[in-house]
Design a protein around this motif. Structure first.
Motif, PDB file in Angstrom:
ATOM      1  N   LEU A  67       5.451 -11.225  29.808  1.00 26.67           N
ATOM      2  CA  LEU A  67       6.326 -10.079  30.049  1.00 26.67           C
ATOM      3  C   LEU A  67       7.778 -10.447  29.748  1.00 26.67           C
ATOM      4  CD1 LEU A  67       6.662  -7.153  30.946  1.00 26.67           C
ATOM      5  CD2 LEU A  67       6.849  -7.990  33.306  1.00 26.67           C
ATOM      6  N   MET A  71       9.944  -8.784  26.883  1.00 27.75           N
ATOM      7  CA  MET A  71      11.236  -8.149  27.154  1.00 27.75           C
ATOM      8  C   MET A  71      12.315  -8.718  26.230  1.00 27.75           C
ATOM      9  SD  MET A  71      10.887  -7.875  31.333  1.00 27.75           S
ATOM     10  CE  MET A  71      12.593  -8.127  31.608  1.00 27.75           C
ATOM     11  N   GLY A  81       9.106  -1.117  23.661  1.00 31.21           N
ATOM     12  CA  GLY A  81       8.860  -1.364  25.075  1.00 31.21           C
ATOM     13  C   GLY A  81       7.387  -1.309  25.436  1.00 31.21           C
ATOM     14  N   ALA A  84       5.752  -4.518  24.372  1.00 27.07           N
ATOM     15  CA  ALA A  84       6.057  -5.622  25.294  1.00 27.07           C
ATOM     16  C   ALA A  84       5.153  -5.567  26.523  1.00 27.07           C
ATOM     17  CB  ALA A  84       7.525  -5.579  25.712  1.00 27.07           C
ATOM     18  N   LYS A  85       4.941  -4.367  27.044  1.00 28.63           N
ATOM     19  CA  LYS A  85       4.115  -4.224  28.253  1.00 28.63           C
ATOM     20  C   LYS A  85       2.643  -4.504  27.969  1.00 28.63           C
ATOM     21  CE  LYS A  85       6.481  -0.416  28.940  1.00 28.63           C
ATOM     22  NZ  LYS A  85       6.907   0.909  29.400  1.00 28.63           N
TER      23      LYS A  85
END
Length: 175
Positions: A67, A71, A81, A84-85
């Motif tokens: 994570l 980020m 985003g 990334a998650k």
């Protein structure tokens, strides 16, 4: 019956990675519910196959590190985003040492995807894509983003069989 239940729980990860890839390729978004579902489904899957608590801690640490890395990549504008998650949620499922092929294959698949999109976005090929579905035409638009969720899915699908959960299911015994 227990084996089928365990296998069903483990099938959640590849299924959700495929959904994430399809969603990203068609809309350039990965909804938060996919990452959340991956995270929430990990715990009953880990419990069902008997993942030892110490190994579980390693998975949590790897997910947290992924994570942070995701980020950082998002902050640099390399990925979105949602990417990334879902990267972090997939890493949670893999643990050590499966995280290494996940990172390598994801990077290679991302590079191949970028090269393929550059080719598709060339003037020579773009006219052929324009007659396809709207999402495919959008992928062929010069200057559009790269749906990196596709590369994350490929990396996850390749690395998952080497992960602790699948190895425990196959062995039928603790690590």
């Amino acid at each position: 019956m227990l084996l089928q239940f365990q296998a069903l729980l483990l099938a959640v990860c590849p299924a959700l990675l495929i959904v994430a890839a399809l969603k990203d390729a068609t809309s350039y978004t990965i909804p938060n519910w996919i990452s959340l579902a991956l995270i929430l489904a990990f715990f009953p899957a880990a419990l069902a196959v008997g993942l030892p608590i110490g190994v579980l801690g390693g998975h949590l640490a790897i997910g947290a590190a992924a994570l942070v890395a995701g980020m950082a990549m998002f902050a640099l504008g390399w990925i979105g985003g949602g990417d990334a998650k879902v990267f972090a949620a997939a890493a949670l499922w893999l643990g050590w040492p499966a995280i290494l092929p996940f990172i390598l294959v994801t990077a290679l698949a991302g590079g191949a995807l970028a090269v393929g999109l550059l080719a598709m976005r060339s003037m020579m090929l773009r006219r052929y894509v324009a007659s396809g579905p709207a999402w495919l035409s959008r992928l062929a638009e010069p200057g559009e983003n790269v749906p990196y969720g596709v590369a994350i899915c490929v990396g996850g699908l390749v690395a998952l069989p080497g992960g602790d959960l699948v190895r425990l299911l196959a062995a039928g015994a603790p690590l």
